[in-house]
Design an enzyme around this catalytic site. Structure first.
Site, PDB file in Angstrom:
ATOM      1  N   SER A   1       0.842  -1.200   0.000  1.00  0.00           N
ATOM      2  CA  SER A   1       0.000   0.000   0.000  1.00  0.00           C
ATOM      3  C   SER A   1       0.876   1.249   0.000  1.00  0.00           C
ATOM      4  O   SER A   1       2.064   1.174  -0.361  1.00  0.00           O
ATOM      5  CB  SER A   1      -0.933  -0.024   1.212  1.00  0.00           C
ATOM      6  OG  SER A   1      -1.905   0.981   1.100  1.00  0.00           O
ATOM      7  N   ASN A   2       0.327   2.384   0.358  1.00  0.00           N
ATOM      8  CA  ASN A   2       1.107   3.627   0.403  1.00  0.00           C
ATOM      9  C   ASN A   2       0.567   4.516   1.524  1.00  0.00           C
ATOM     10  O   ASN A   2      -0.363   4.147   2.228  1.00  0.00           O
ATOM     11  CB  ASN A   2       1.045   4.329  -0.961  1.00  0.00           C
ATOM     12  CG  ASN A   2      -0.384   4.552  -1.392  1.00  0.00           C
ATOM     13  OD1 ASN A   2      -1.117   5.300  -0.767  1.00  0.00           O
ATOM     14  ND2 ASN A   2      -0.812   3.842  -2.449  1.00  0.00           N
ATOM     15  N   HIS A   3       1.147   5.722   1.643  1.00  0.00           N
ATOM     16  CA  HIS A   3       0.823   6.574   2.797  1.00  0.00           C
ATOM     17  C   HIS A   3      -0.413   7.446   2.617  1.00  0.00           C
ATOM     18  O   HIS A   3      -0.689   8.285   3.460  1.00  0.00           O
ATOM     19  CB  HIS A   3       2.005   7.523   3.075  1.00  0.00           C
ATOM     20  CG  HIS A   3       3.251   6.805   3.490  1.00  0.00           C
ATOM     21  ND1 HIS A   3       3.304   6.044   4.627  1.00  0.00           N
ATOM     22  CD2 HIS A   3       4.478   6.733   2.913  1.00  0.00           C
ATOM     23  CE1 HIS A   3       4.518   5.525   4.741  1.00  0.00           C
ATOM     24  NE2 HIS A   3       5.252   5.929   3.706  1.00  0.00           N
ATOM     25  N   SER A   4      -1.141   7.281   1.524  1.00  0.00           N
ATOM     26  CA  SER A   4      -2.275   8.177   1.293  1.00  0.00           C
ATOM     27  C   SER A   4      -3.285   8.104   2.446  1.00  0.00           C
ATOM     28  O   SER A   4      -3.633   7.017   2.911  1.00  0.00           O
ATOM     29  CB  SER A   4      -2.972   7.783  -0.016  1.00  0.00           C
ATOM     30  OG  SER A   4      -4.188   8.478  -0.122  1.00  0.00           O
TER      31      SER A   4
ATOM     32  N   ALA B   1      -4.656   7.104  -4.452  1.00  0.00           N
ATOM     33  CA  ALA B   1      -3.272   6.672  -4.685  1.00  0.00           C
ATOM     34  C   ALA B   1      -3.322   5.162  -4.907  1.00  0.00           C
ATOM     35  O   ALA B   1      -3.287   4.371  -3.959  1.00  0.00           O
ATOM     36  CB  ALA B   1      -2.412   7.012  -3.481  1.00  0.00           C
TER      37      ALA B   1
END
Ligand code: CTP
Length: 398
Positions: A207-210, A275
């Site tokens: 995943s990512n930091h969004s 994102a």
């Protein structure tokens, strides 16, 4: 009052002290409040009180002496849904009616495209003076609405008509006013927000930091403008409730694509701020990968590009806005995305910009269309970015 943008002009009368209560009550009802004070009014209420309660900087002069910057009356006027001048003194009413413009508050009034409402306050003899009545008549003809002064004890010790309408009466007037206003926006917007999570095994994912904050701010701004919103979001802590909001929660890019495909035909705009993870594991392990047994390499396969799908499956009237988060060659990369994904607008976020962080309340964006730069917005709250973005999208239609 949710999200309504109220610009409050405070002039130099004793009733100014009551404005603290009005600001507090507007904020409790989730209105956005910005204040401009005349220099004389700060003798009656401190700009610090006004700024603290409104949660915004207060402007008094044309120039901010500390920073040397200009307090832009046009920007204030464009921002406001309503300019409420309370208390409005005889002096200010006279200048408004006769085109005199010697302070920031007056310059803002003369720049307003939206509604101006005044709540006069003065002593009883002034309130019925022919000159004041003539000026009120002029202002009414100019389209200004008036919340009449009330009867009662006056600061002079006299009793009669002239005291400013009580804050709760001003509040009710505003609520009624907004009830009768039909918002500009008519149509449906599809908004994607937040990250996607691509499972590796039952407990791990890519995943990512969004945080989803930007997408939710856009949804809020669109709802306030009267749009119906299809908000499709990945895992986020953000909350939003509104009768015209339909929220679909998803985890993966593939689920996101399906949700967009389900609603895209009915939408007038798409704003794709999610994102999306570009890759997902080829196979999700049905059991937790163990240290000893874990493969050294997790095979990845590319995810569908949701924005591209929407952009290439649209009719001529549907507008498509994408985001580009870039670390380097920002403008060049953003423009490439605009072209490659066939977008009407691309909103560039640069990781180089200070203050525009993942999960933060503020953002710094630059917006491009097919002809080039549309605007380079300064660092501001994500909600203000969203409002600016909706303004720009609405102009695309013209
Ligand atoms: N986007 C999308 N689906 C994807 C990838 C991106 O809908 N699979 C959308 C994003 O929501 C954003 C825009 O495309 O509006 C650009 O996303 P970004 O991640 O910056 O660009 P990519 O196309 O993934 O390109 P790259 O990762 O190479 O920069």
């Amino acid at each position: 009052m949710y999200g309504k943008r109220i610009l409050l002009g405070i002039t130099g009368g004793i009733a100014a002290y009551k404005i603290a209560y009005l600001i507090r009550s507007l904020k409790k009802q989730e209105a956005e409040v910005k204040c401009i004070m005349t220099p004389a009014s700060s003798a009656f209420i401190s700009p610090l009180v006004v700024s603290t309660l409104s949660e915004n900087e207060v402007s008094v002069e044309f120039w901010n002496k500390e920073t040397g910057s200009w307090n832009n009356h046009v920007a204030y006027a464009e921002w406001a849904d309503v300019f409420l001048i309370a208390p409005a003194t005889m002096n200010t009413v006279g200048k408004m009616a006769n085109g005199l413009c010697d302070n920031l508050l007056l310059a803002t009034y003369f720049s307003m495209k939206g509604k101006t409402i005044i709540a006069p306050a003065m002593d009883l003899d002034m309130y019925k003076h022919p000159s004041f009545l003539r000026n009120m008549d002029t202002l009414t003809k100019d389209g200004v609405s008036i919340i009449p002064a009330e009867n009662g004890a006056l600061a002079s010790g006299l009793e009669g008509e002239g005291r400013m309408a009580e804050p709760e009466h001003i509040q009710s007037y505003l609520t009624e006013y907004f009830k009768n206003i039909v918002p500009k926006g008519a149509g449906k917007i599809c908004i994607t927000a937040g990250p996607t999570q691509e499972a590796i095994d039952p407990v791990r994912y890519i995943s990512n930091h969004s945080s989803g904050k930007m997408g939710f701010a856009i949804a809020k701004a669109a709802l306030i403008r009267g749009y119906e919103v299809e908000l499709i979001c990945g895992p986020t802590h953000e909350e939003l409730a509104h009768p015209k909001l339909n929220r679909t929660n998803i985890n993966t890019a593939e689920e996101l694509l399906k949700a967009v495909q389900n609603c895209w035909q009915e939408c007038d705009f798409g704003i794709f701020s999610a994102a999306v993870a570009d890759f997902r594991p080829v196979n999700m392990s049905s059991t937790k990968l163990k240290k000893g047994s874990a493969e050294e390499v997790i095979g990845l396969v590319q995810n569908p590009d949701i924005l591209k799908w929407a952009s290439f499956h649209r009719d001529n009237n549907q507008k498509v806005v994408g985001f580009a988060l870039e670390t380097n060659n920002e403008q060049e990369n953003a423009l490439l995305k605009l072209e490659r994904k066939n977008l009407d607008l691309v909103v560039l976020n640069s990781t180089q910009d200070e203050g525009a962080t993942f999960g933060g309340e503020k953002n710094k964006v630059t917006i491009f269309d097919k002809k080039g730069l549309v605007c380079d917005l300064k660092l501001q709250t994500k909600f203000d970015v969203a409002v600016n973005l909706i303004d720009i999208i609405e102009k695309l239609d013209a």
